[in-house]
Motif scaffolding. Structure first.
Motif, PDB file in Angstrom:
ATOM      1  N   GLN A   1       0.848  -1.194   0.000  1.00 11.50           N
ATOM      2  CA  GLN A   1       0.000   0.000   0.000  1.00 11.50           C
ATOM      3  C   GLN A   1       0.879   1.238   0.000  1.00 11.50           C
ATOM      4  OE1 GLN A   1      -2.250  -1.152   3.442  1.00 11.50           O
ATOM      5  NE2 GLN A   1      -4.061  -1.427   2.191  1.00 11.50           N
ATOM      6  N   LEU A   2       1.271   1.652  -1.184  1.00  8.97           N
ATOM      7  CA  LEU A   2       2.196   2.777  -1.307  1.00  8.97           C
ATOM      8  C   LEU A   2       1.421   4.065  -1.551  1.00  8.97           C
ATOM      9  CD1 LEU A   2       4.728   0.889  -3.551  1.00  8.97           C
ATOM     10  CD2 LEU A   2       4.938   1.314  -1.109  1.00  8.97           C
ATOM     11  N   THR A   3       2.046   5.183  -1.196  1.00 10.14           N
ATOM     12  CA  THR A   3       1.400   6.480  -1.330  1.00 10.14           C
ATOM     13  C   THR A   3       2.001   7.217  -2.526  1.00 10.14           C
ATOM     14  OG1 THR A   3       1.237   6.487   1.057  1.00 10.14           O
ATOM     15  CG2 THR A   3       0.808   8.565  -0.053  1.00 10.14           C
ATOM     16  N   ALA A   4       1.138   7.758  -3.366  1.00 12.32           N
ATOM     17  CA  ALA A   4       1.610   8.484  -4.544  1.00 12.32           C
ATOM     18  C   ALA A   4       1.806   9.951  -4.222  1.00 12.32           C
ATOM     19  CB  ALA A   4       0.599   8.335  -5.671  1.00 12.32           C
ATOM     20  N   PHE A   5       2.807  10.565  -4.812  1.00 11.31           N
ATOM     21  CA  PHE A   5       2.984  12.008  -4.677  1.00 11.31           C
ATOM     22  C   PHE A   5       3.763  12.519  -5.871  1.00 11.31           C
ATOM     23  CE2 PHE A   5       7.439  12.899  -3.294  1.00 11.31           C
ATOM     24  CZ  PHE A   5       7.914  11.598  -3.302  1.00 11.31           C
ATOM     25  N   ASN A   6       3.787  13.858  -5.980  1.00  6.67           N
ATOM     26  CA  ASN A   6       4.476  14.480  -7.086  1.00  6.67           C
ATOM     27  C   ASN A   6       5.878  14.820  -6.626  1.00  6.67           C
ATOM     28  OD1 ASN A   6       4.676  15.382  -9.639  1.00  6.67           O
ATOM     29  ND2 ASN A   6       3.466  17.245  -9.324  1.00  6.67           N
ATOM     30  N   CYS A   7       6.879  14.151  -7.179  1.00  5.88           N
ATOM     31  CA  CYS A   7       8.231  14.247  -6.635  1.00  5.88           C
ATOM     32  C   CYS A   7       9.057  15.303  -7.369  1.00  5.88           C
ATOM     33  CB  CYS A   7       8.898  12.885  -6.735  1.00  5.88           C
ATOM     34  SG  CYS A   7      10.559  12.857  -6.096  1.00  5.88           S
ATOM     35  N   ALA A   8       9.731  16.141  -6.599  1.00  8.12           N
ATOM     36  CA  ALA A   8      10.567  17.181  -7.208  1.00  8.12           C
ATOM     37  C   ALA A   8      11.942  16.633  -7.565  1.00  8.12           C
ATOM     38  CB  ALA A   8      10.701  18.366  -6.262  1.00  8.12           C
ATOM     39  N   LYS A   9      12.296  15.488  -7.004  1.00  8.46           N
ATOM     40  CA  LYS A   9      13.617  14.927  -7.267  1.00  8.46           C
ATOM     41  C   LYS A   9      13.622  14.188  -8.610  1.00  8.46           C
ATOM     42  CE  LYS A   9      16.897  11.745  -5.170  1.00  8.46           C
ATOM     43  NZ  LYS A   9      16.848  10.627  -4.218  1.00  8.46           N
ATOM     44  N   CYS A  10      12.621  13.308  -8.806  1.00  9.18           N
ATOM     45  CA  CYS A  10      12.571  12.598 -10.080  1.00  9.18           C
ATOM     46  C   CYS A  10      11.600  13.271 -11.051  1.00  9.18           C
ATOM     47  CB  CYS A  10      12.258  11.117  -9.887  1.00  9.18           C
ATOM     48  SG  CYS A  10      10.734  10.753  -9.021  1.00  9.18           S
ATOM     49  N   GLU A  11      11.115  14.447 -10.668  1.00  9.73           N
ATOM     50  CA  GLU A  11      10.313  15.321 -11.532  1.00  9.73           C
ATOM     51  C   GLU A  11       9.130  14.590 -12.165  1.00  9.73           C
ATOM     52  OE1 GLU A  11      13.372  16.814 -14.009  1.00  9.73           O
ATOM     53  OE2 GLU A  11      13.950  18.375 -12.599  1.00  9.73           O
ATOM     54  N   GLY A  12       8.280  14.054 -11.332  1.00  5.98           N
ATOM     55  CA  GLY A  12       7.092  13.411 -11.857  1.00  5.98           C
ATOM     56  C   GLY A  12       6.403  12.644 -10.762  1.00  5.98           C
ATOM     57  N   PRO A  13       5.403  11.844 -11.136  1.00  4.10           N
ATOM     58  CA  PRO A  13       4.712  11.060 -10.123  1.00  4.10           C
ATOM     59  C   PRO A  13       5.640   9.988  -9.547  1.00  4.10           C
ATOM     60  CG  PRO A  13       3.925  10.508 -12.318  1.00  4.10           C
ATOM     61  CD  PRO A  13       4.831  11.673 -12.470  1.00  4.10           C
ATOM     62  N   CYS A  14       5.580   9.820  -8.232  1.00  8.21           N
ATOM     63  CA  CYS A  14       6.488   8.901  -7.544  1.00  8.21           C
ATOM     64  C   CYS A  14       5.690   8.187  -6.458  1.00  8.21           C
ATOM     65  CB  CYS A  14       7.633   9.719  -6.952  1.00  8.21           C
ATOM     66  SG  CYS A  14       9.022   8.770  -6.363  1.00  8.21           S
ATOM     67  N   LEU A  15       6.243   7.134  -5.899  1.00  5.30           N
ATOM     68  CA  LEU A  15       5.571   6.384  -4.834  1.00  5.30           C
ATOM     69  C   LEU A  15       6.476   6.314  -3.624  1.00  5.30           C
ATOM     70  CD1 LEU A  15       4.344   3.317  -6.902  1.00  5.30           C
ATOM     71  CD2 LEU A  15       2.842   5.013  -5.857  1.00  5.30           C
ATOM     72  N   TYR A  16       5.883   6.351  -2.439  1.00  5.78           N
ATOM     73  CA  TYR A  16       6.701   6.091  -1.257  1.00  5.78           C
ATOM     74  C   TYR A  16       5.966   5.219  -0.261  1.00  5.78           C
ATOM     75  CZ  TYR A  16       4.445   9.620   1.819  1.00  5.78           C
ATOM     76  OH  TYR A  16       3.581  10.333   2.602  1.00  5.78           O
ATOM     77  N   CYS A  17       6.729   4.647   0.688  1.00  4.22           N
ATOM     78  CA  CYS A  17       6.181   3.682   1.633  1.00  4.22           C
ATOM     79  C   CYS A  17       6.065   4.329   3.004  1.00  4.22           C
ATOM     80  CB  CYS A  17       7.100   2.459   1.699  1.00  4.22           C
ATOM     81  SG  CYS A  17       6.663   1.318   3.009  1.00  4.22           S
ATOM     82  N   ARG A  18       4.869   4.298   3.579  1.00  7.64           N
ATOM     83  CA  ARG A  18       4.675   4.904   4.902  1.00  7.64           C
ATOM     84  C   ARG A  18       4.927   3.886   6.013  1.00  7.64           C
ATOM     85  NH1 ARG A  18       0.150   7.388   6.947  1.00  7.64           N
ATOM     86  NH2 ARG A  18       1.460   9.014   7.811  1.00  7.64           N
ATOM     87  N   ASN A  19       4.908   2.615   5.670  1.00  6.06           N
ATOM     88  CA  ASN A  19       5.009   1.579   6.700  1.00  6.06           C
ATOM     89  C   ASN A  19       6.343   1.609   7.440  1.00  6.06           C
ATOM     90  OD1 ASN A  19       4.009  -0.787   8.060  1.00  6.06           O
ATOM     91  ND2 ASN A  19       5.458  -1.959   6.845  1.00  6.06           N
ATOM     92  N   CYS A  20       7.440   1.798   6.702  1.00  9.96           N
ATOM     93  CA  CYS A  20       8.752   1.762   7.353  1.00  9.96           C
ATOM     94  C   CYS A  20       9.419   3.125   7.292  1.00  9.96           C
ATOM     95  CB  CYS A  20       9.623   0.678   6.718  1.00  9.96           C
ATOM     96  SG  CYS A  20       9.905   0.895   4.955  1.00  9.96           S
ATOM     97  N   ILE A  21       8.625   4.196   7.228  1.00 10.75           N
ATOM     98  CA  ILE A  21       9.168   5.544   7.008  1.00 10.75           C
ATOM     99  C   ILE A  21      10.095   5.996   8.132  1.00 10.75           C
ATOM    100  CG2 ILE A  21       7.288   6.857   8.072  1.00 10.75           C
ATOM    101  CD1 ILE A  21       7.460   8.714   5.552  1.00 10.75           C
ATOM    102  N   ARG A  22       9.911   5.440   9.326  1.00 12.55           N
ATOM    103  CA  ARG A  22      10.757   5.856  10.454  1.00 12.55           C
ATOM    104  C   ARG A  22      12.228   5.480  10.257  1.00 12.55           C
ATOM    105  NH1 ARG A  22       8.832   8.924  13.764  1.00 12.55           N
ATOM    106  NH2 ARG A  22       6.590   9.135  13.613  1.00 12.55           N
ATOM    107  N   MET A  23      12.488   4.544   9.359  1.00 13.07           N
ATOM    108  CA  MET A  23      13.882   4.155   9.101  1.00 13.07           C
ATOM    109  C   MET A  23      14.457   4.941   7.927  1.00 13.07           C
ATOM    110  SD  MET A  23      13.512   0.090   9.429  1.00 13.07           S
ATOM    111  CE  MET A  23      13.277  -0.639  11.026  1.00 13.07           C
ATOM    112  N   GLY A  24      13.813   6.019   7.543  1.00 10.37           N
ATOM    113  CA  GLY A  24      14.235   6.773   6.369  1.00 10.37           C
ATOM    114  C   GLY A  24      13.335   6.393   5.211  1.00 10.37           C
ATOM    115  N   ARG A  25      12.861   7.418   4.487  1.00 10.35           N
ATOM    116  CA  ARG A  25      11.816   7.147   3.515  1.00 10.35           C
ATOM    117  C   ARG A  25      12.318   6.399   2.282  1.00 10.35           C
ATOM    118  NH1 ARG A  25       8.605  11.782   0.292  1.00 10.35           N
ATOM    119  NH2 ARG A  25      10.463  11.592  -0.989  1.00 10.35           N
ATOM    120  N   ILE A  26      11.572   5.385   1.896  1.00  9.83           N
ATOM    121  CA  ILE A  26      11.842   4.652   0.660  1.00  9.83           C
ATOM    122  C   ILE A  26      10.873   5.165  -0.394  1.00  9.83           C
ATOM    123  CG2 ILE A  26      11.743   2.403  -0.472  1.00  9.83           C
ATOM    124  CD1 ILE A  26      13.791   2.161   1.515  1.00  9.83           C
ATOM    125  N   SER A  27      11.406   5.659  -1.512  1.00  8.23           N
ATOM    126  CA  SER A  27      10.523   6.035  -2.610  1.00  8.23           C
ATOM    127  C   SER A  27      11.094   5.422  -3.880  1.00  8.23           C
ATOM    128  CB  SER A  27      10.420   7.549  -2.735  1.00  8.23           C
ATOM    129  OG  SER A  27      11.660   8.073  -3.115  1.00  8.23           O
TER     130      SER A  27
END
Lengths: 206, 445
Positions: B64-90
């Motif tokens: 269950q990943l969360t979509a957002f508009n990423c400024a780093k890869c300049e487009g739609p991107c996904l990230y994981c909220r489940n393990c975000i405390r260990m540093g965000r995985i996108s």
């Protein structure tokens, strides 16, 4: 629905405005909601009296005051880069839909933006579905949080204006009001460029 | 030896968080010693004639990943909220692991344990050793206070001497904090890392790792043997992604071994090799809980009045100078009750002083503690007495109740103690807990 902050399951109380989709669904549980404190302090810091910035920012409103819980939530939002948390505050900005002034979120430096992957103030407005314009550009890549107070009041102007704002009334949006450097600098440069009125709304007042 | 190799062997680390310079990392990647993987894995699946793409987090397996508009890869991107405390995985982050020549483990292992095992422990330990050697999953089902940790010592000593990498995983931070110093004493020459949320980042290579199951997200293909302690405990029993973590952390061909006092039905069904220990190390029978009705306790407490039976039970403990724990079903009720009990502090999961308060109880600096289920396992206090308020509430499952009873009578000097379940009607779980405890006592005879 699971709370975006504590991830415990909760059930939203049924209401007419929710049923007719006037209100957006709740994303955090009541327990977490109660931990936020409404702001009490009004006006800006006395330090700005007598400086060249005095009189440029016309008014300031903040929604919440700073507490430990808010600190944790903002930490997760900004430093752990949990963009989704922008939704937590969407009801707080909904009233801006009827705002007549030009809505301007405080911009980030492009390098900083790349590092964080999103603009935290823009995202707050996007989550609340509020249209905004961006006549400002951040020219210096410095983090306010890491500087001492004296540094802040004396530093060079942090922004430049890239669009015509002559005769415009402007509402600046930012996440935090700490000493006010960011907002006073932005108001200063906007009025220099011809804006007639500059007020500010921040999510949190420290 | 290469520091990067030591650190990243078996670990999956976010590129941004690696404690080495960028040039060194890039250098190792071009030499093929390190492999970067995309943080979000995509795979194409087919359902009948439809093909679709699924994405999951490489570190925790969350779909269950969360979509957002990423400024780093300049487009739609996904990230994981489940393990975000260990540093965000996108999608635009990289996880890096060592893929070069494998590390030579040639540390000399000193096994400095001069204790002895009881007959039951010895039998279970031997059986476990046999399963470990033949690489078959094993379940140690031992009552609370049977000495589960000790029986692991000879097995782990053997494994370490063979140059294997071993992990003891448990769902709770408290247990990690208790186990790590004990293992360090027994293996004084071995590098042991204790890993839990908020632990200091440790460099180097540890042959033995004591970790919360959460921390295993950060390992891949790392361990020759994993022991999961308290395998049934929350959150391991309900969180699928933690089981994913355990399976990912072990080497492909190896199996997981379980140790618990209260195995779930699934565990009993799935694991073929079992060792059961029904006696405590001191040989005394398990204390059996007694049931006592306590009507309308929550109403009375909310009105600012302590129920009479609860008050007299507590007074008796204080007069006899016996340390005690009173378990409550909810934090709110416990906090209201703690106002009424003037001299007795309370602890719950979010309490920052939790460790200190338990220590004060152990040192007899306070008469007792009010608690939620957070203290149901892992704590040992001499001559402890226990009351459970609202034992019929659903939060007190039979395994929770058995664990609570397991706090009592753990030392050979004080092998008995009072356990009272205050209830408003006896629940199935209460009956089951009592039955299972009595069953262990019967088996022993």
């Amino acid at each position: 629905m699971n709370c975006l902050i504590c991830s415990n399951e909760f059930i939203e109380k049924p209401s007419w405005s929710y049923l007719f989709m006037i209100k957006q669904p709740q994303v955090i549980c009541d327990k977490c909601q109660k931990k936020f404190e409404q702001a009490e302090m009004k006006g800006f810091h006395k330090d700005w009296e007598g400086t060249i910035f005095e009189g440029f920012l016309d008014s300031l409103t903040s929604i919440y005051s700073y507490n430990e819980f808010m600190n944790d939530v903002l930490h997760q939002y900004k430093f752990l880069q949990d963009v989704e948390l922008a939704k937590v505050f969407r009801e707080d900005f909904v009233h801006l839909k009827s705002e007549t002034a030009m809505i301007v979120p405080i911009p980030m430096h492009p390098e900083k933006l790349k590092e964080r992957t999103f603009a935290q103030v823009d995202e707050l407005l996007i989550a609340a579905n509020i249209p905004f314009t961006q006549p400002l550009q951040k020219t210096m890549n410095i983090t306010q949080g890491k500087k001492s107070k004296i540094d802040r009041t004396q530093s060079e102007i942090l922004f430049s204006v890239t669009e015509n704002v002559v005769g415009k009334s402007i509402l600046l949006i930012d996440d935090l009001y700490t000493t006010g450097t960011t907002l006073h600098h932005a108001a200063y440069i906007l009025k220099q460029a011809g804006a007639t009125n500059v007020s500010a709304l921040t999510l949190v007042r420290v | 030896m290469n520091e990067i190799q030591q650190f990243l062997t078996g670990r999956m680390w976010l590129r941004e968080h690696i404690p080495f310079s960028r040039e060194d990392i890039d250098n190792e990647i071009t030499q093929g010693n390190l492999t970067p993987y995309p943080g979000i894995q995509s795979s194409v699946k087919t359902l009948f004639t439809f093909t679709y793409q699924t994405n999951s987090c490489r570190r925790c397996g969350n779909h269950q990943l969360t979509a957002f508009n990423c400024a780093k890869c300049e487009g739609p991107c996904l990230y994981c909220r489940n393990c975000i405390r260990m540093g965000r995985i996108s999608r635009c982050t990289e996880l890096i692991t060592w893929s070069g020549p494998s590390l030579e483990i040639n540390q000399k292992v000193i096994f400095a344990w001069n204790g002895t095992l009881t007959l039951h422990q010895q039998r279970a330990s031997d059986e476990l050793m046999r399963s470990v050697k033949s690489n078959e999953s094993h379940l140690i089902h031992a009552v609370c206070g049977a000495g589960k940790t000790e029986l692991l010592f000879p097995v782990i000593a053997e494994l370490l001497k063979d140059g294997k990498r071993v992990c003891v995983a448990t769902p709770r931070t408290d247990v990690v904090l208790e186990l790590a110093p004990r293992f360090q004493k027994v293996f004084p020459n071995t590098v042991i890392h204790a890993l839990y949320g908020g632990a200091p980042d440790l460099k180097g290579f540890a042959q033995l790792i004591i970790a919360t199951t959460h921390q295993l997200y950060r390992f891949e293909d790392a361990f020759d043997v994993i022991f999961v302690d308290e395998a049934d405990a929350f959150p391991y029993s309900i969180d699928k992604s933690l089981q994913f973590a355990v399976n990912k952390a072990k080497k492909l061909e190896t199996v997981v071994h379980y140790i618990t006092a209260t195995p779930s039905k699934e565990l009993l069904r799935d694991v073929k090799n079992k060792s059961v220990i029904s006696t405590r190390f001191h040989g005394h029978p398990l204390p059996v809980p007694r049931f006592d009705s306590l009507w309308n306790y929550s109403k009375q407490i909310k009105k600012g009045k302590l129920p009479r039976k609860l008050k007299s039970w507590t007074d008796e403990r204080m007069n006899n100078n016996e340390p005690f724990l009173i378990f409550f079903p909810t934090i709110d009720l416990m906090i209201q009750a703690s106002i009424l009990f003037e001299k007795i502090p309370s602890v719950h999961a979010e309490d920052p002083q939790r460790k200190d308060k338990v220590l004060m109880l152990r040192n007899k600096q306070m008469p007792g503690l009010l608690t939620t289920t957070i203290l149901e396992r892992g704590i040992t206090i001499e001559n402890l007495q226990v009351a459970v308020v609202g034992a019929d509430e659903s939060i007190f499952s039979s395994s929770a109740l058995i664990q609570i009873c397991g706090r009592v009578g753990r030392s050979s000097e004080f092998p008995t103690g009072d356990i009272v379940f205050f209830h408003q009607g006896i629940s199935n779980d209460m009956d089951e807990a009592k039955y299972l405890i009595e069953e262990h006592n019967r088996v022993k005879k």
